[in-house]
Design a protein around this motif. Structure first.
Motif, mmCIF file in Angstrom:
data_model
loop_
_atom_site.group_PDB
_atom_site.id
_atom_site.type_symbol
_atom_site.label_atom_id
_atom_site.label_comp_id
_atom_site.label_asym_id
_atom_site.label_seq_id
_atom_site.Cartn_x
_atom_site.Cartn_y
_atom_site.Cartn_z
ATOM 1 N N PHE A 1 -19.833 -50.329 32.033
ATOM 2 C CA PHE A 1 -19.116 -49.809 33.111
ATOM 3 C C PHE A 1 -19.257 -50.365 34.656
ATOM 4 O O PHE A 1 -18.541 -50.629 35.239
ATOM 5 C CB PHE A 1 -19.582 -48.315 33.264
ATOM 6 C CG PHE A 1 -18.586 -47.352 34.279
ATOM 7 C CD1 PHE A 1 -17.585 -47.023 33.955
ATOM 8 C CD2 PHE A 1 -18.961 -47.112 35.424
ATOM 9 C CE1 PHE A 1 -16.720 -46.037 34.705
ATOM 10 C CE2 PHE A 1 -18.239 -46.476 36.357
ATOM 11 C CZ PHE A 1 -17.186 -45.751 35.922
ATOM 12 N N LEU B 1 -14.656 -52.386 28.985
ATOM 13 C CA LEU B 1 -13.623 -51.938 29.471
ATOM 14 C C LEU B 1 -12.764 -53.329 29.894
ATOM 15 O O LEU B 1 -13.210 -54.278 29.476
ATOM 16 C CB LEU B 1 -13.680 -51.510 30.938
ATOM 17 C CG LEU B 1 -14.186 -50.043 31.283
ATOM 18 C CD1 LEU B 1 -15.390 -49.571 30.816
ATOM 19 C CD2 LEU B 1 -14.000 -49.574 32.402
ATOM 20 N N ARG C 1 -10.114 -52.218 36.772
ATOM 21 C CA ARG C 1 -10.596 -51.920 35.338
ATOM 22 C C ARG C 1 -10.349 -50.577 34.922
ATOM 23 O O ARG C 1 -10.056 -50.516 33.781
ATOM 24 C CB ARG C 1 -12.101 -52.328 35.213
ATOM 25 C CG ARG C 1 -12.595 -53.474 35.627
ATOM 26 C CD ARG C 1 -13.928 -53.920 35.484
ATOM 27 N NE ARG C 1 -13.929 -54.367 33.936
ATOM 28 C CZ ARG C 1 -15.226 -54.359 33.173
ATOM 29 N NH1 ARG C 1 -16.250 -53.528 33.907
ATOM 30 N NH2 ARG C 1 -15.186 -54.635 31.962
ATOM 31 N N LEU C 2 -10.660 -49.723 35.522
ATOM 32 C CA LEU C 2 -10.271 -48.353 35.233
ATOM 33 C C LEU C 2 -8.773 -48.143 34.757
ATOM 34 O O LEU C 2 -8.251 -47.383 33.976
ATOM 35 C CB LEU C 2 -10.851 -47.322 36.176
ATOM 36 C CG LEU C 2 -12.241 -47.162 36.222
ATOM 37 C CD1 LEU C 2 -12.587 -46.166 37.286
ATOM 38 C CD2 LEU C 2 -12.750 -46.419 35.040
ATOM 39 N N SER D 1 -7.418 -49.621 32.089
ATOM 40 C CA SER D 1 -7.931 -48.931 30.769
ATOM 41 C C SER D 1 -7.572 -47.490 30.461
ATOM 42 O O SER D 1 -8.194 -46.767 29.648
ATOM 43 C CB SER D 1 -9.646 -49.081 30.857
ATOM 44 O OG SER D 1 -10.017 -50.144 30.729
ATOM 45 N N ILE E 1 -13.277 -44.628 27.299
ATOM 46 C CA ILE E 1 -13.888 -45.268 28.361
ATOM 47 C C ILE E 1 -14.791 -44.240 29.179
ATOM 48 O O ILE E 1 -15.756 -44.559 29.932
ATOM 49 C CB ILE E 1 -13.049 -45.839 29.417
ATOM 50 C CG1 ILE E 1 -11.750 -44.964 29.991
ATOM 51 C CG2 ILE E 1 -12.287 -47.053 28.680
ATOM 52 C CD1 ILE E 1 -11.264 -45.479 31.189
ATOM 53 N N ARG F 1 -20.097 -43.292 27.736
ATOM 54 C CA ARG F 1 -20.921 -44.491 28.276
ATOM 55 C C ARG F 1 -22.254 -44.233 27.425
ATOM 56 O O ARG F 1 -22.674 -43.249 27.180
ATOM 57 C CB ARG F 1 -21.200 -44.336 29.714
ATOM 58 C CG ARG F 1 -19.850 -44.280 30.616
ATOM 59 C CD ARG F 1 -18.736 -45.143 30.220
ATOM 60 N NE ARG F 1 -19.108 -46.397 29.770
ATOM 61 C CZ ARG F 1 -18.167 -47.328 29.235
ATOM 62 N NH1 ARG F 1 -16.942 -46.958 29.219
ATOM 63 N NH2 ARG F 1 -18.645 -48.523 29.035
#
Length: 565
Positions: free
Chosen positions: A139, A165, A175-176, A179, A186, A189
Motif C-alpha cells: 500500500f 496494487l 494507484r487507488l 485498482s 485492495i 492489507r
C-alpha cells in the motif's frame, strides 16, 4: 487464526483513504475501465523457509547459554521495547549479530533517516553472506518510499510485496484509481510486523519502520510498544513469516517493477516533465538512490557515499534483561486477505481470539488501541464482563492525536455507550511535555523537529496491547477495531507473565498520568478531564482539535460503516 505455543508454553493508516474511496466507487467504476490495470501472473517464484538450525549461530547459542545460566524453566524469553532508543538499537543489534538469516515483515517501511541506517546495516549484512528476506505490504510503496525496493537488487536480498496494487508508484491516488475494479481486495492489507534474526531472536509489536516510529518525525511521533523475543517462540514467528512469504499473494519485486522502473521514479522531475534516463540494474547504495534534495533534508547523518555517521550503538543482547515465560503466537492466516469478500479462508482471527480471551478475565482488562472501534460483538462482551464486575480501561487516541480522523468517527459512535457500561476511557493528548514512553528522538538520528527528550512534542498513540488480570499480556500489530478483525491480517504474542504484564501496565499508567484525558459523562455531556497536577486544562469538547477537524469527523460519521474504519 493460527496459534502455536512455545514448548515452555502511513506513516499514516489507510483509514481515511479507504473510507473516502468507498464513496466514489460507484462513479469511478463507470469511468475507470480505460485506466484499469491487472497484476502479472505470480508464477516462477521460489519457495523458501527459515533457517532450521538456530543453535548453530551465535544468537542461538547466546539464548541457550542465557537460559541455562539463569536457570529458566521456560524456553522463551521476552523484553519490552518501550522506548524509541530500545526499539531502534535492538533492531540494529539483531542485524549486527545475524549470521545466517534476517526476515522482516512490515506494513510500511518509509524512506527517511532511521530507515536508511537500518537499510545500510542490512546491505552490510547481505554482503557478509546473510540471507535477507523482506515481505512488505504494497500500500505505501509509492513516491520516495518506493526507493526501499532498490534493496531487492542487492545480492543475498529478496523482497516480496504482499497483495500488490497496480498502476504508477508516483501517486497513491493514481494507484487507488487504477485498482478500483478490484476494490474488495485492495482494502485488505497485511498489517503484520516481524523482525527476525537467525530464527533465534525476533521483534513484534506496533512499529512500522520510519522516523515517526523512532521519535524523529518532522511533524509528530508515534508512541509505540514492541517486544523482543528469544528462544523457541521465535520459531513460531518464523513459521508465520514463511506462510506469508510463500503465499500466492506475495509477489517478488522484480515481477512488478525493474531497477530501471525505480530509477525512472527516482528521477521524476518536480515540474512533471519527462524523467531522466535509466541506469542499468546493479548494486546501488540505498542512500544514493534518493534524490539529492531529499537526502540533504531527511538524511542529515548520511555522507554523499551513503555512509551513515554517528549512528547509535546496537543494544547489548547479552546483557538485556529477559523474562522467561510461556507464550503463544497469535496470527491470522494469509487467506484472510484473499480475493473473496467472505474471508472463507481466514478462520478464527487474532481479534476473535482476543475476544474469547477477554471473557476469561476475572478482575481487570487494560486495552491500548490507537484505533478503537469495538463493534456490536465486542460491546456485548464488554457488557457481560462489566456485569461480572470486571474493570475495563481503554487508552486510545483523542481526535487531535489521531492520524486517522475516520477511525475516530467510528470510535465516537460508541463512546457514550461505553461510558454508560462503566468502561473507563482515556484519550492521548496530542501535545506532550517531556519524555512520554520514550518519545524522544533516537540518538544519532536527530529529532527532525518532532521528538524531543525535553520540551514539547506532537504525539499519536500507536501501541497495541491487551493486559488481563495483570498476568497475561498480548502485544502485537492489532487494533481493537473491525478493520483488524475482518480486513487486515495481524500478529501478536500472548505472554503469560505477571512480571511482564505488570511492567507493561506500568508503562500505560505512566502514559495516562503524564498525557491523557479521562473521558466522563457529566450531566449527560462528555467531559475530558486532565490528570491531577497536569499542566494542561480539562475540556468540554474534543480537546486541542480544530473546528475544521471536528466538522470533518461529523461529515464522515454518518456515511462510513464501522468495518471500513
Amino acid at each position: 487464526m493460527s496459534a502455536t505455543t512455545s514448548s515452555g508454553p502511513s506513516r499514516a493508516r489507510p483509514h481515511f483513504w479507504q473510507a473516502a474511496w468507498r464513496f466514489v466507487v460507484a462513479v469511478a467504476l463507470a469511468t475507470s475501465a480505460a485506466g484499469c490495470a491487472s497484476l502479472p501472473s505470480n508464477t516462477g517464484r521460489t519457495a523458501s523457509t527459515a533457517f532450521a538450525a538456530p543453535q548453530q549461530t551465535a544468537l542461538g547459542r547466546l539464548v541457550q547459554e542465557r537460559r541455562a545460566r539463569e536457570a529458566a524453566r521456560h524456553q522463551s524469553g521476552f523484553h519490552l521495547l518501550d522506548s524509541v532508543d530500545a526499539a531502534f538499537t535492538s533492531r540494529l543489534a539483531l542485524i549486527a549479530a545475524a549470521q545466517r538469516s534476517l526476515d522482516l515483515q512490515y506494513y510500511a517501511i518509509h524512506a527517511d533517516a532511521s530507515t536508511e541506517t537500518l537499510l545500510q546495516a542490512l546491505r552490510d549484512a547481505a554482503r557478509r553472506g546473510v540471507r535477507i528476506r523482506i515481505l512488505l505490504d504494497d500500500f505505501n510503496t509509492v513516491g520516495d518510499d518506493a526507493q526501499v525496493l532498490r534493496l531487492a537488487f542487492e545480492p543475498n536480498v529478496d523482497i516480496r510485496l504482499f497483495n500488490p496494487l497496480t498502476g504508477s508508484r508516483s501517486s497513491l491516488v493514481g494507484r487507488l484509481f487504477t485498482s478500483l475494479h478490484d476494490f474488495g481486495r485492495i482494502q485488505k492489507r497485511m498489517h503484520n510486523k516481524l523482525f527476525i534474526a537467525d530464527n533465534a531472536m525476533g521483534i513484534t509489536g506496533g512499529r512500522n519502520l520510519g522516523d515517526a516510529y523512532f521519535g524523529s518525525g518532522d511533524k509528530s511521533n508515534f508512541v509505540d510498544l514492541d517486544v523482543l523475543a528469544a528462544g523457541t517462540i521465535v520459531r513460531d514467528m518464523s513459521a508465520s513469516f514463511d506462510r506469508y512469504w510463500n503465499d500466492e499473494l506475495a509477489y517478488p519485486v522484480q515481477s512488478l517493477l525493474s531497477a530501471q522502473d525505480l530509477e525512472r521514479l527516482r528521477q521524476r522531475p518536480p515540474d512533471g516533465g519527462a524523467p531522466g534516463g535509466a541506469q542499468p540494474p546493479g548494486v546501488v547504495p540505498v542512500a544514493a538512490a534518493l534524490e539529492p534534495s531529499l537526502t540533504a533534508s531527511i538524511l542529515p547523518g548520511v555522507t554523499p557515499t551513503g555512509v551513515v555517521t554517528a549512528a547509535p550503538q546496537p543494544m547489548d543482547l547479552a546483557r538485556v534483561r529477559l523474562v522467561w515465560a510461556p507464550a503463544v503466537l497469535l496470527v491470522d492466516e494469509p487467506g484472510k486477505i484473499g480475493p473473496d469478500d467472505d474471508e472463507v479462508d481466514a478462520g478464527e482471527t487474532v481479534i476473535d481470539g482476543l475476544l474469547q480471551l477477554m471473557q476469561q478475565a476475572r478482575q481487570d482488562i487494560l486495552i491500548v488501541s490507537p484505533y478503537f472501534v469495538p463493534g456490536a460483538a465486542m460491546m456485548e462482551v464488554f457488557g457481560r464482563l462489566r456485569a461480572k464486575g470486571v474493570r475495563i480501561r481503554v487508552l486510545t487516541n483523542s481526535l487531535a492525536s489521531n492520524d486517522a480522523p475516520a477511525a475516530h468517527a467510528g470510535y465516537a459512535r460508541y463512546r457514550e455507550r461505553l461510558l454508560q457500561q462503566g468502561v473507563e476511557l482515556y484519550e492521548m493528548r496530542a501535545t506532550q511535555e517531556g519524555d512520554v514512553a520514550g518519545l524522544g528522538s533516537t540518538p544519532g538520528l536527530g529529532s527532525g523537529g518532532g521528538g524531543s527528550k525535553s520540551g514539547v512534542s506532537r504525539a499519536s498513540l500507536h501501541s497495541k496491547a491487551v493486559i488481563l488480570d495483570q498476568r497475561l499480556a498480548v502485544i502485537g500489530s492489532m487494533n481493537l477495531d473491525l478493520r483488524s478483525q475482518r480486513k487486515n491480517s495481524e500478529v501478536a504474542l500472548l505472554i503469560r507473565s505477571r512480571t511482564l504484564s505488570r511492567e507493561a501496565a506500568r508503562q500505560v499508567d505512566a502514559m495516562v498520568a503524564q498525557g491523557a484525558y479521562r473521558v466522563r459523562l457529566e450531566g449527560g455531556r462528555l467531559d475530558w478531564q486532565a490528570p491531577p497536577g497536569a499542566s494542561f486544562p480539562s475540556a468540554r469538547s474534543e480537546p486541542d482539535a480544530s473546528l475544521r477537524l471536528r466538522l470533518l469527523v461529523r461529515l464522515i460519521a454518518p456515511l462510513a460503516p464501522d468495518e471500513m474504519l
